[in-house]
Scaffold this active site. Structure first.
Site, mmCIF file in Angstrom:
data_model
loop_
_atom_site.group_PDB
_atom_site.id
_atom_site.type_symbol
_atom_site.label_atom_id
_atom_site.label_comp_id
_atom_site.label_asym_id
_atom_site.label_seq_id
_atom_site.Cartn_x
_atom_site.Cartn_y
_atom_site.Cartn_z
ATOM 1 N N GLU A 282 77.150 19.121 24.949
ATOM 2 C CA GLU A 282 77.104 18.293 26.276
ATOM 3 C C GLU A 282 75.893 17.390 26.177
ATOM 4 O OE1 GLU A 282 76.334 18.615 31.042
ATOM 5 O OE2 GLU A 282 76.527 20.669 29.928
ATOM 6 N N LYS B 98 79.569 41.967 31.844
ATOM 7 C CA LYS B 98 80.000 40.669 31.544
ATOM 8 C C LYS B 98 80.650 40.076 32.879
ATOM 9 C CE LYS B 98 79.794 41.268 26.609
ATOM 10 N NZ LYS B 98 80.283 41.746 25.331
ATOM 11 N N ASP C 147 74.710 37.451 22.633
ATOM 12 C CA ASP C 147 76.311 37.848 23.057
ATOM 13 C C ASP C 147 76.445 36.700 24.279
ATOM 14 O OD1 ASP C 147 78.823 38.552 24.256
ATOM 15 O OD2 ASP C 147 78.512 40.987 23.869
ATOM 16 N N HIS D 247 74.161 10.615 32.588
ATOM 17 C CA HIS D 247 75.395 10.871 32.114
ATOM 18 C C HIS D 247 76.139 9.794 31.354
ATOM 19 C CE1 HIS D 247 75.938 15.162 32.362
ATOM 20 N NE2 HIS D 247 75.114 15.208 33.224
#
Length: 397
Positions: A94, A224, A298, A389
């Site tokens: 990104e 999670k 993770d 951006h």
């Protein structure tokens, strides 16, 4: 519903039954996939790590995903475990992300750094126990309290670093839901707590009559998945990062002001409340995910780790106090993916690899998140967000 008739045509991924973690085994799968898809795997198939190091990390290995890694810094941290300046690796595709975090680090470096504090440290497994009635479930809860030391001793026979601290209890119907809370050293600890709690549950089942059934995980650890229970009671590390920024710095570095930033924070809080978010900040998942990928965490734990509480104050002298509390930051500096070649190097850049370093890493991540929150927040109020951006986030041919 009609089932497919060509199930006999299923072609499994090739494996080497003698040693599946070699370059030859990986090359065999590359050739298989190329034949099946017609896709060249020239980039996926180039890597510097040794496949022999991968057992326990992946199956059917055939290559690597090359994610660009940028660096932001220096990040100045006034922590209990992380002290001084750090250059933080961020793996992302990104545009503007690294630049934004770098700008926030510049601001807070000039403001004297980020103060970080770890409040709690827990990792859970959450078994549930089912009884014929609610009264029997209640009686079992009292027995768990009485026999805690025995349960703790049994659980800890399975681990060198895990320590059972307490067992939370939550009752519903004829079920007693529990949360076995552990400290897990430098490991994230999900597997550790599962093994330890399984041993404890087997012992409990043998010692206590009347349990109809138990399930090792009842979805109360919310693995999670973000949850209110973990935001209140902690899963992983509960870390606070805070800083006070002079108004003059916000004006000179961020083209904003403490008054405007605070007004935007009030509007953002209301917007978050209306939309029901689990995080009243801007984008903690961005920095956390980028560091997780770079350091071998993770990545699915971002679902929990990115939940946060942001608090800001406009001080009487015009300074801007800003803090972020991350209640479920799940990180490791040992085990899992942290020992892989690339990921280990990124941890070593911050002196965060190996034993005794997990709290240091947690503080660096929290401080990084704070920098990103302030950078994006000020870009929005200064009307620089879209321009940034457009300048850095467009992948032009």
């Amino acid at each position: 519903m009609t089932l497919p008739t060509n199930t006999a045509d299923r072609t499994p991924v090739p494996r080497d039954p003698t040693d599946d973690y070699t370059r030859d085994a990986a090359r065999l799968r590359q050739e298989f996939l190329t034949q099946r898809s017609g896709t060249s795997l020239d980039h996926v198939g180039h890597y510097s790590l040794d496949p022999a190091t991968l057992p326990g990390n992946i199956e059917h290995f055939f290559g690597v995903a090359q994610v660009p890694i940028g660096v932001a810094g220096p990040l100045l941290v006034n922590g209990e475990h992380a002290q001084g300046q750090f250059y933080v690796p961020l793996a992302t595709a990104e545009g503007t992300l690294v630049a934004s975090y770098n700008r926030g680090m510049k601001l807070l470096h000039e403001a004297g750094g980020v103060t970080t504090t770890i409040i709690e440290d827990h990792m859970q497994r959450a078994p549930s126990f089912i009884f014929p009635s609610a009264r029997e479930a209640r009686a079992f809860g009292a027995w768990l309290i009485e026999r805690f030391d025995d349960i703790k001793a049994v659980a800890e026979t399975t681990t060198r670093s895990g320590k059972l601290k307490d067992i939370e209890q939550y009752s519903a119907s004829r079920i007693l839901y529990t949360r076995f809370n552990y400290t897990t050293g430098d490991a994230a600890g999900q597997n550790l707590t599962g093994k330890a709690t399984q041993a404890a549950c087997n012992w409990i089942k043998a010692e206590y009559p009347g349990i109809e059934q138990y399930f090792l995980e009842s979805n109360f650890a919310t693995d999670k998945k973000t949850s209110q229970v973990n935001m209140l009671h902690t899963r992983g590390k509960r870390v606070v990062a805070e800083a006070t920024i002079p108004d003059a710095l916000l004006r000179s570095v961020m083209k904003s002001s403490s008054e405007l930033m605070f007004r935007a924070r009030q509007v953002s809080n209301l917007g978050g409340f209306m939309s029901g978010v689990n995080n009243n900040g801007a984008h903690s998942a961005n920095g956390i995910t980028a560091i997780f990928i770079a350091t071998g965490q993770d990545v699915a734990n971002v679902a929990e780790s990115s939940a946060a509480f942001v608090h800001a104050e406009l001080r009487p002298n015009g300074d801007y106090y800003y803090s972020i509390t991350i209640p479920s930051l799940i990180v490791a500096t040992y085990g899992g993916g942290t020992g892989l070649a690339t990921q280990r190097e990124c941890l070593e850049l911050m002196d965060c690899y190996g034993d005794g370093k997990v709290r240091k890493l947690a503080e660096i991540i929290a401080a990084t998140v704070l920098c990103g929150e302030l950078s994006l927040g000020s870009a929005i109020v200064a009307e620089e967000w879209v321009k940034a951006h457009d300048a850095y986030g467009r992948n032009r041919p």
